[in-house]
Design an enzyme around this catalytic site. Structure first.
Site, mmCIF file in Angstrom:
data_model
loop_
_atom_site.group_PDB
_atom_site.id
_atom_site.type_symbol
_atom_site.label_atom_id
_atom_site.label_comp_id
_atom_site.label_asym_id
_atom_site.label_seq_id
_atom_site.Cartn_x
_atom_site.Cartn_y
_atom_site.Cartn_z
ATOM 1 N N HIS A 37 19.215 26.336 43.171
ATOM 2 C CA HIS A 37 20.583 26.837 43.313
ATOM 3 C C HIS A 37 20.579 28.330 42.982
ATOM 4 O O HIS A 37 19.788 28.798 42.160
ATOM 5 C CB HIS A 37 21.522 26.118 42.343
ATOM 6 C CG HIS A 37 21.731 24.676 42.657
ATOM 7 N ND1 HIS A 37 22.467 24.247 43.728
ATOM 8 C CD2 HIS A 37 21.285 23.557 42.024
ATOM 9 C CE1 HIS A 37 22.496 22.928 43.748
ATOM 10 N NE2 HIS A 37 21.779 22.480 42.720
ATOM 11 N N CYS A 58 18.792 21.518 47.103
ATOM 12 C CA CYS A 58 18.919 20.411 46.155
ATOM 13 C C CYS A 58 19.080 19.075 46.900
ATOM 14 O O CYS A 58 18.158 18.630 47.555
ATOM 15 C CB CYS A 58 20.061 20.673 45.180
ATOM 16 S SG CYS A 58 19.953 19.675 43.673
#
Length: 512
Positions: free
Chosen positions: A446, A332
């Site tokens: 994630h 991310c």
């Protein structure tokens, strides 16, 4: 309602435990926290962002999480400001004063509408407070502690942490700072994180009950190595009992801990591997030469990238890669940092529009956009992916995305795609990039390491680079999670008077 004498006393886990027990006893139960402040968030099946604690609690209760369970989420972006997420969607970026003066006066309707929908759908709603109900400077506009208990007409149990010391002062002091009508809502105390012989605590418990007229419902033991993810990075401030010494580990994974680290629970499954030690590194001097370095998620990529530069991390990372570190990975915000450019034309992450240089390991440019991507995804490894996986792997992966940037590849010839995700209409969506030798890679996904075969394949790639034998998948992250929910519930059932808890709720107990 479960309230606490302070932050990090264990409210979330106590709520999870009681709800798990009630699920085992046949009650349909839902969690609720009106306002949560956390950088570890959770994406619902509908693609909405809520606090990770309420997502975890919903899973412990055996139900599907919705934004009604945490209608207001605060994600700090600076010392005095936060992104306000309402029902899973970014609402505004406000200072602490703006939030209190402009947003809170209108928040009651949002909170109570969500709570009432849960009450209609479930037999029981377990509400969780935030911090302490005795913050006298905040009480007038409280929407998460005693005011909410009053609006909902809910009895309160108060949790206190004995491990930090001064537990009787915490409890009595909290009661003293409550108004009489608030104090009347407190129906019991739970003392949490106890270590030792409870008989030695009994005189204090007797004194507390005599002094307050309120019963102690239970003394819960400290549970070491509980593998249920934490919500707040404050847990990283204390040494983890799960981190191994140098002599015990075969693989050394260093996760860079910048000030705004988010969703660090991505790496919990690595900590549970028998051959792996995970270190959270806040100083470049601590980095050394690990087997892999991970740049995790962050609430503010540009600010945390500047922090890395100020701390000397770019030079330390370069040295490590030159001296034997096999992998540099970004998830991310960490993925965005690995690129060449960070563009912020709408001042999403900064006070003014502008751009900054990335670390330059991947030919990527990220533009921050007002729209946030929050979605659960599934797919497979891309054909020809460069990831250094070793051992049996069937290619399937799943995870979730939470980000406000769009990343563009500037030179597809020099890197290879990592994943092929299932798009909304069946089309394949490419995701993630890595250098062709597989040593440096990044992804928005994630939860990657919660995929058992992917996790073990990646670790086996590191093992192969060190001449170590390959290991088969050592455990199921999903099964371990269920096991830990049951371990938590079994321990709490043993040490908490659930008959009294059911009486406080006005319910017939089914605990026998």
């Amino acid at each position: 309602m479960v309230q606490g004498t302070a932050s990090d006393v264990g409210k979330s886990l106590v709520t999870a435990a009681i709800g798990r027990i009630m699920m085992q006893d046949g009650y349909r139960t839902a969690p609720f926290k009106s306002q949560n402040m956390a950088l570890n968030s959770y994406v619902t099946e509908g693609g909405l962002e809520i606090g990770r604690a309420q997502g975890m609690q919903a899973e412990a209760f055996g139900i599907t999480a919705t934004s009604d369970m945490n209608p207001i989420l605060l994600k700090p972006s600076g010392e005095m400001s936060a992104q306000i997420v309402v029902h899973g969607v970014p609402h505004a970026a406000l200072s602490a004063r703006e939030y209190r003066e402009k947003f809170l006066p209108e928040a009651k309707g949002t909170v109570m509408a969500a709570l009432n929908r849960l009450r209609e759908a479930y037999e029981v709603v377990l509400m969780e407070g935030a911090g302490s109900p005795a913050e006298i400077n905040l009480k007038a506009r409280d929407i998460v502690n005693m005011n909410l208990a009053g609006w909902a007409d809910a009895p309160v149990v108060l949790v206190a942490d004995i491990d930090r010391g001064g537990v009787f002062a915490f409890i009595v002091g909290t009661l003293e700072l409550l108004e009489p009508h608030e104090r009347a809502r407190v129906k019991g105390f739970i003392i949490n994180k106890f270590r030792g012989d409870v008989s030695l605590l009994q005189p204090g418990l007797d004194w507390l009950e005599e002094r307050t007229g309120i019963p102690v419902l239970g003394v819960l033991p400290f549970l070491p190595q509980l593998r249920i993810e934490a919500e707040d990075s404050v847990v990283l401030d204390s040494a983890s009992g799960r981190q191994r010494t140098d002599s015990e580990r075969e693989l050394d994974i260093a996760v860079i801990r910048y000030p705004r680290i988010s969703n660090f629970t991505d790496f919990d499954p690595l900590e549970d591997e028998p051959d792996t030690a995970v270190r959270y590194v806040a100083s470049a001097d601590e980095l050394g030469t690990p087997d892999a370095i991970i740049l995790p998620g962050t609430k503010n990529t540009a600010a945390d990238l500047q922090y890395l530069r100020e701390q000397g991390f770019p030079e330390a990372i370069g040295r490590a890669l030159g001296e034997g570190c096999q992998q540099l990975a970004g998830i991310c915000g960490g993925y965005q940092m690995l690129g060449q450019k960070l563009l912020d034309p709408d001042a999403i992450e900064s006070a003014e529009p502008g751009e900054s240089e990335g670390l330059g390991y991947l030919p990527l440019s990220t533009t921050f956009l007002p729209q946030k991507t929050t979605v659960r995804v599934s797919g497979k490894l891309a054909d020809g992916h460069p990831l250094q996986l070793s051992g049996e792997h069937h290619g399937a992966v799943s995870g979730y995305e939470i980000h406000m940037g769009k990343t563009t590849n500037l030179d597809t010839a020099s890197v290879s795609g990592l994943f092929s995700l299932n798009g909304p209409e069946g089309q394949a969506v490419p995701e993630g990039w890595g250098t062709t030798d597989g040593r440096i890679w990044g992804s928005y996904l994630h939860g990657l390491f919660h995929n058992d075969e992917f996790r073990r394949g990646w670790l086996n790639g590191l093992r192969r680079s060190k001449g170590l034998a390959q290991l088969s998948v050592t455990y199921s992250a999903a099964a371990l999670r269920e096991q830990e929910f049951d371990r938590l519930a079994d321990t709490v059932r043993k040490h908490l008077d659930m008959h009294a808890v059911y009486n406080i709720m006005g319910l017939p107990g089914r605990e026998e």
